[in-house]
Design a protein around this motif. Structure first.
Motif, PDB file in Angstrom:
ATOM      1  N   TYR A   1       5.610 -10.945  -3.859  1.00 50.38           N
ATOM      2  CA  TYR A   1       4.628 -10.220  -3.072  1.00 50.38           C
ATOM      3  C   TYR A   1       5.273  -9.146  -2.198  1.00 50.38           C
ATOM      4  O   TYR A   1       4.770  -8.010  -2.161  1.00 50.38           O
ATOM      5  N   PRO A   2       6.350  -9.432  -1.467  1.00 48.12           N
ATOM      6  CA  PRO A   2       6.963  -8.360  -0.667  1.00 48.12           C
ATOM      7  C   PRO A   2       7.353  -7.145  -1.499  1.00 48.12           C
ATOM      8  O   PRO A   2       7.173  -5.994  -1.067  1.00 48.12           O
ATOM      9  N   GLU A   3       7.860  -7.384  -2.704  1.00 46.64           N
ATOM     10  CA  GLU A   3       8.225  -6.265  -3.580  1.00 46.64           C
ATOM     11  C   GLU A   3       6.999  -5.457  -3.966  1.00 46.64           C
ATOM     12  O   GLU A   3       7.012  -4.221  -3.953  1.00 46.64           O
TER      13      GLU A   3
ATOM     14  N   ALA B   1       6.047  -1.508  -2.771  1.00 49.06           N
ATOM     15  CA  ALA B   1       5.810  -0.480  -3.794  1.00 49.06           C
ATOM     16  C   ALA B   1       4.408   0.117  -3.690  1.00 49.06           C
ATOM     17  O   ALA B   1       4.210   1.296  -3.983  1.00 49.06           O
ATOM     18  N   THR B   2       3.434  -0.696  -3.250  1.00 43.70           N
ATOM     19  CA  THR B   2       2.040  -0.264  -3.263  1.00 43.70           C
ATOM     20  C   THR B   2       1.611   0.362  -1.941  1.00 43.70           C
ATOM     21  O   THR B   2       0.900   1.372  -1.919  1.00 43.70           O
ATOM     22  N   TYR B   3       2.031  -0.227  -0.828  1.00 43.57           N
ATOM     23  CA  TYR B   3       1.673   0.264   0.503  1.00 43.57           C
ATOM     24  C   TYR B   3       2.927   0.358   1.366  1.00 43.57           C
ATOM     25  O   TYR B   3       3.109  -0.400   2.326  1.00 43.57           O
ATOM     26  N   PRO B   4       3.812   1.279   1.039  1.00 44.30           N
ATOM     27  CA  PRO B   4       5.102   1.342   1.737  1.00 44.30           C
ATOM     28  C   PRO B   4       4.962   1.615   3.233  1.00 44.30           C
ATOM     29  O   PRO B   4       5.786   1.149   4.029  1.00 44.30           O
ATOM     30  N   GLY B   5       3.913   2.311   3.637  1.00 43.99           N
ATOM     31  CA  GLY B   5       3.761   2.626   5.051  1.00 43.99           C
ATOM     32  C   GLY B   5       3.381   1.443   5.907  1.00 43.99           C
ATOM     33  O   GLY B   5       3.597   1.454   7.121  1.00 43.99           O
ATOM     34  N   GLN B   6       2.807   0.408   5.306  1.00 41.29           N
ATOM     35  CA  GLN B   6       2.349  -0.760   6.046  1.00 41.29           C
ATOM     36  C   GLN B   6       3.161  -2.015   5.774  1.00 41.29           C
ATOM     37  O   GLN B   6       2.979  -3.029   6.450  1.00 41.29           O
TER      38      GLN B   6
END
Length: 360
Positions: free
Chosen positions: A144-146, A150-155
């Motif tokens: 999940y962290p990966e 990758a999907t929401y790098p800003g958050q």
């Protein structure tokens, strides 16, 4: 076109299979609210549901679920709860709306989340609205962290930090995508009821038929409709939960709530992100968050669909009376929702009402 009208429980296994096949034939109809299982659930607990079956050459080519009230006033199935409404039909099939209303003995048919594809209803539309959706991919991430990075790098950094803090301060944070414990579903309803009261909204779970419907849908495990309860835990304590139906490829965002004691950790957002990642791994390709202005929807969405509201009518005194009664109410509500300043002021008033209600 031959049209017959049935009670949902009268539909044969072959008709339900044809309905499922029709859903599969078009991505427009793969939302679980368009499945026969949802119509059957509403029929069981509300008692007004009917289904018009459209046939060509003796073969079923379309299914039109609706609720018929007094004096021929019809409404979309589960209106007020369903975020997707349609006459589900095979590709290329069309219909005459006046013929459909006569066959269903309806003077008026009211809808508020009609999908854009329904061209025969287009002349009866009074407004269209954005319905945000989130496209999902099973990108093959190992964790999940990966996926989050990758999907929401800003958050990602802030969200993962809050998860670690929740684990440190309360108990190990864990996520269950498909929880089967009915006690957790009831906890979600209690949280949601409290939220409705705090914000001055109508408490849906004060209505027994809605409680019973959600209880029953949570037990459904079918390919085109599965009730999924997702939960974020801290240790053994539930912190946030969501219940909504899924089809093979679409997850319908429905009821979300959390324990206000843990609001510092942003448990609602934490759960939505975990849910999206897990849904992608389970073959879901779209989360339909439904019509309505919410900050989290704007943040999560990848695109928007359009849904419509309106009144399909035929020449009948009740049709005119119904429009005169309902259309101004809808117009006032939509005006408020369309203007941020008015919406903020209305929210403030509703929260004040909710606060006073809680003190009484």
């Amino acid at each position: 076109m031959n049209i017959t009208v049935h009670r949902p429980e009268e539909l044969t296994a072959s008709l339900r299979a044809a309905w499922h096949e029709t859903m599969e034939n078009s991505p427009d109809y793969q939302n679980p609210f368009l499945a026969p299982e949802f119509t059957l659930g509403v029929a069981r607990h509300r008692g007004r549901a009917q289904v018009a079956v459209l046939r060509e050459g003796g073969e079923p080519v379309g299914f039109f679920p609706f609720e018929r009230g007094p004096f021929g006033v019809g409404r979309a199935i589960g209106i007020g709860l369903s975020d997707c409404q349609a006459l589900v039909h095979r590709p290329g099939v069309t219909w005459d709306t006046q013929e459909l209303l006569r066959a269903c003995d309806l003077a008026v048919f009211e809808f508020d989340h009609l999908i854009e594809e329904q061209k025969p209803f287009s002349r009866y539309i009074t407004g269209t609205f954005a319905s945000p959706v989130q496209d999902l991919k099973d990108g093959g991430h190992d964790s999940y962290p990966e996926w989050l990075k990758a999907t929401y790098p800003g958050q990602a950094r802030t969200t993962l930090k809050k998860e670690r803090r929740l684990t440190r301060n309360v108990g190990e944070m864990r996520f269950v995508y498909d929880e089967r414990d009915p006690k957790i579903l009831r906890q979600l309803m209690r949280w949601k009821s409290a939220q409705y009261r705090r914000t001055g909204r109508m408490d849906r779970f004060a209505r027994p038929w809605i409680v019973n419907l959600v209880d029953q849908l949570a037990t459904v495990r079918e390919p085109h409709f599965t009730g999924v309860l997702s939960v974020v835990y801290a240790g053994d304590r539930p912190v946030a939960a969501h219940f909504g139906p899924t089809s093979r490829t679409v997850f319908a965002g429905w009821f979300t709530a959390y324990d206000p004691e843990f609001s510092y950790y942003s448990p609602g957002l934490m759960m939505h992100l975990r849910m999206a990642e897990a849904a992608g791994r389970h073959g879901i390709r779209v989360i339909d968050w439904g019509r309505g202005e919410k900050e989290y929807k704007d943040w999560l969405k990848t695109r928007e669909l359009r849904v419509a509201e309106g009144f399909a009518t035929r020449a009948h005194p009740m049709a005119a009376a119904h429009r005169l009664w309902r259309r101004p109410v809808r117009g006032l509500r939509n005006t408020v929702l369309a203007h941020p300043a008015l919406r903020t002021r209305a929210d403030r008033i509703l929260k004040t009402v909710g606060s006073l209600r809680g003190q009484s």
